[in-house]
Design a protein around this motif. Structure first.
Motif, PDB file in Angstrom:
ATOM      1  N   ILE A 194       0.824  -1.212   0.000  1.00  0.00           N
ATOM      2  CA  ILE A 194       0.000   0.000   0.000  1.00  0.00           C
ATOM      3  C   ILE A 194       0.857   1.260   0.000  1.00  0.00           C
ATOM      4  O   ILE A 194       0.546   2.245  -0.651  1.00  0.00           O
ATOM      5  N   SER A 195       1.983   1.217   0.704  1.00  0.00           N
ATOM      6  CA  SER A 195       2.780   2.441   0.836  1.00  0.00           C
ATOM      7  C   SER A 195       3.342   2.913  -0.510  1.00  0.00           C
ATOM      8  O   SER A 195       3.714   4.072  -0.651  1.00  0.00           O
ATOM      9  N   ASP A 196       3.389   2.021  -1.528  1.00  0.00           N
ATOM     10  CA  ASP A 196       3.845   2.443  -2.857  1.00  0.00           C
ATOM     11  C   ASP A 196       2.957   3.543  -3.428  1.00  0.00           C
ATOM     12  O   ASP A 196       3.353   4.277  -4.315  1.00  0.00           O
ATOM     13  N   TYR A 197       1.710   3.582  -2.949  1.00  0.00           N
ATOM     14  CA  TYR A 197       0.741   4.478  -3.558  1.00  0.00           C
ATOM     15  C   TYR A 197       0.557   5.771  -2.790  1.00  0.00           C
ATOM     16  O   TYR A 197      -0.293   6.567  -3.125  1.00  0.00           O
ATOM     17  N   ARG A 198       1.365   5.968  -1.742  1.00  0.00           N
ATOM     18  CA  ARG A 198       1.119   7.129  -0.890  1.00  0.00           C
ATOM     19  C   ARG A 198       1.286   8.441  -1.652  1.00  0.00           C
ATOM     20  O   ARG A 198       0.470   9.353  -1.496  1.00  0.00           O
ATOM     21  N   PHE A 199       2.303   8.531  -2.513  1.00  0.00           N
ATOM     22  CA  PHE A 199       2.503   9.789  -3.263  1.00  0.00           C
ATOM     23  C   PHE A 199       1.328  10.057  -4.192  1.00  0.00           C
ATOM     24  O   PHE A 199       0.791  11.152  -4.251  1.00  0.00           O
TER      25      PHE A 199
END
Lengths: 227, 257, 67
Positions: free
Chosen positions: B226-231
């Motif tokens: 999920i953190s890949d999509y934070r930006f």
């Protein structure tokens, strides 16, 4: 007191000057006839008064308050009848007027009463079909009703009679002279007989300037002298 | 507040009476049913064709379908859903410019920013309702036929796809305040989308772009985190806000109403 | 034919939804005089040929008049 004052207003589209140092004023209980050819700048002037177009220089005041482009608070004092009034076709006239009342912030109970009055005044009582099925004359009537909804101090009518048959024209003019008791009216037209019938003061707009202005009688005398 | 609610009521009445509302409701129901239907029909179709394939000397493997197949179908149908919604609403302002109906509203003392805001709220509401409908129906069938638990991060995936739609709608609203005809609105939204898609081809930039959100379907098969999509999420939300503010700004200065 | 009973749960709602959409579209075409482009005959043909949802989509995005 003057309801509407224009002082030294100019407007150009690109390099073409449409309005050139235009000044005039409209007093209470007056019908002011604004006459000019097509393209003389009548509609432009009206749109500037309504804050729909930016003025290049000069000032317009409505009821003592200056008009600002984009967010004209002075519009609360103005009723506007466009040359080709268009309304939401999916509504009935009563629904449309109720919608206008809510937008203008008129208190609900009073608004309902006022709508009944106006529908009677413009002769649309009993008409319950949607606006999309209206004729040109019916739209014009509804246009007058929506313009008068908020008891405006100034009513601006852009060519209210131009597309109507003689009977329809007479009816609209009768409504306007009836309304005169409560509001000042600025009326643009190119039909001189209409002007003679209801206007108190007139002004001829030519090339963005006032070519001639005064009361009907003054103008008549002037024209006679000119021969 | 009163002006906004009156304008929203008017927009809803328009959608009801012109048939937009019912049309989209039925269409979204159909789209919702189609996702699991496609997944369910795949093995059947392959079965039918396998006879002719084996005649040609090709062997066909037995395919297994599950909830994942259905969710993948959801991703494939997603572009159609959002395109139809955009097409239905691309004239929201331009139709009013052309008839001049907004002039009456503005000369009644309506603040211009409230018009843009009301219209945005209505379109966002339609998207939210339509999306929930499609997602809900697909989810329901998947739970009935298979098991939704085999896919991971389903909730986050749903939010990503929803946000991407919100972003496109906000872009369309902005363009509607810039251009006067609905064809230029659609072309400009398409153009900007294409531009961003091309920029996204460049390595390392793609994950900062709103469209990267649609890559979140990879999460369903546990590819990436999920953190890949934070930006992308943060940038999309910022971009939605910027679009709406820019729309208000442009609309307040518009003189060709 | 064990498939048939398996696909019924979505086949029935799908058929109902498409029928409703079809009837709704035809009714909309017949109750409106003007279209953005094309005429009544064209749109009825489009709605019938594009059975399911393609026809209605085409009509509502390209044919339905803004009013």
């Amino acid at each position: 007191m003057d309801i509407l004052t224009l002082s030294d207003v100019s407007k150009a589209f690109g390099s073409k000057k449409i309005i050139d140092n235009l000044s005039f004023s409209v007093g209470e209980h007056n019908i002011f006839g604004f006459i000019g050819q097509n393209g003389a700048g009548k509609t432009t002037t009206m749109k500037m008064i309504l804050g729909l177009l930016k003025i290049d220089s000069g000032e317009i005041t409505v009821n003592g308050e200056s008009v600002k482009f984009g967010n004209a608070k002075t519009n609360r004092e103005i009723g506007y009848l466009p040359d080709v009034p268009e309304f939401y076709g999916f509504m009935t006239p009563k629904e449309y007027l109720t919608f206008c009342g809510k937008i203008a912030g008129i208190e609900k109970k009073y608004c309902d009463k006022r709508i009944e009055e106006l529908i009677k005044l413009v002769g649309l009582n009993g008409v319950n079909k949607r606006i999309s099925g209206f004729s040109r004359g019916m739209k014009q009537r509804l246009g007058i009703a929506q313009a008068l909804l908020g008891n405006p101090k100034l009513l601006i009518c852009d060519e209210p009679t131009s597309a109507l048959d003689p009977l329809g024209r007479k009816e609209i003019l009768d409504i306007l002279s009836d309304v005169k008791k409560h509001t000042a009216i600025l009326l643009s037209t190119h039909i001189l007989s209409d002007v003679e019938r209801i206007c108190d003061k007139i002004a001829f707009l030519y090339n963005g300037k006032l070519a001639l202005s005064g009361t009907i009688d003054e103008v008549k005398v002037f024209i006679m002298e000119m021969g | 507040m009163k002006q906004i609610s009156a304008f929203i009521q008017k927009e809803l009445l328009e959608c009801m009476r012109t048939g937009k509302c019912i049309f989209m409701l039925i269409l979204f129901v159909i789209f919702g049913i189609m996702n699991p239907a496609f997944a369910k029909l795949t093995p059947w179709l392959i079965d039918i064709m396998s006879d002719s394939f084996s005649n040609m000397g090709l062997s066909v493997e037995k395919v297994t379908v599950d909830a994942l197949t259905s969710w993948m179908q959801f991703c494939k149908n997603y572009p159609f859903t959002i395109i139809i919604l955009l097409l239905m609403f691309c004239n929201t302002l331009s139709a009013e410019y052309q008839t001049g109906t907004l002039i009456n509203v503005i000369t009644k003392g309506m603040n211009r920013w409230k018009i843009v805001l009301s219209k945005s709220i209505v379109i966002f509401a339609f998207w939210t309702a339509g999306y929930l409908l499609i997602f809900g129906i697909t989810y329901g069938y998947n739970a009935y036929f298979w098991d939704n638990n085999i896919v991971s991060c389903l909730a986050f995936f749903a939010v990503c796809y929803y946000l991407a739609g919100i972003w496109l709608i906000s872009l369309m609203i902005f363009m509607s305040t810039v251009f006067n005809s609905n064809s230029s609105v659609i072309l400009s939204v398409g153009g900007i989308f294409l531009g961003i898609y091309l920029i996204g081809m460049l390595p390392k930039i793609d994950k900062y772009l709103p469209w990267y959100l649609l890559d979140s379907s990879k999460l369903l098969i546990n590819d990436g985190s999920i953190s890949d999509y934070r930006f992308a999420v943060v940038i999309t939300i910022l971009s939605v806000i910027i679009n709406i503010v820019a729309a208000v700004f442009c609309f307040s200065r518009k003189s060709t109403l | 034919m064990k498939y048939i009973s398996e696909i019924l749960p979505f086949l029935i709602p799908l058929i109902i939804a498409e029928l409703v959409l079809f009837v709704f579209t035809i009714r909309h075409i017949l109750t409106h005089e003007n279209y953005k482009c094309g005429n009544r005959m064209l749109w009825i043909i489009v709605a019938i040929v594009g059975m399911g949802f393609i026809g209605p989509i085409l009509y509502f995005t390209l044919g339905r008049e803004d009013a």
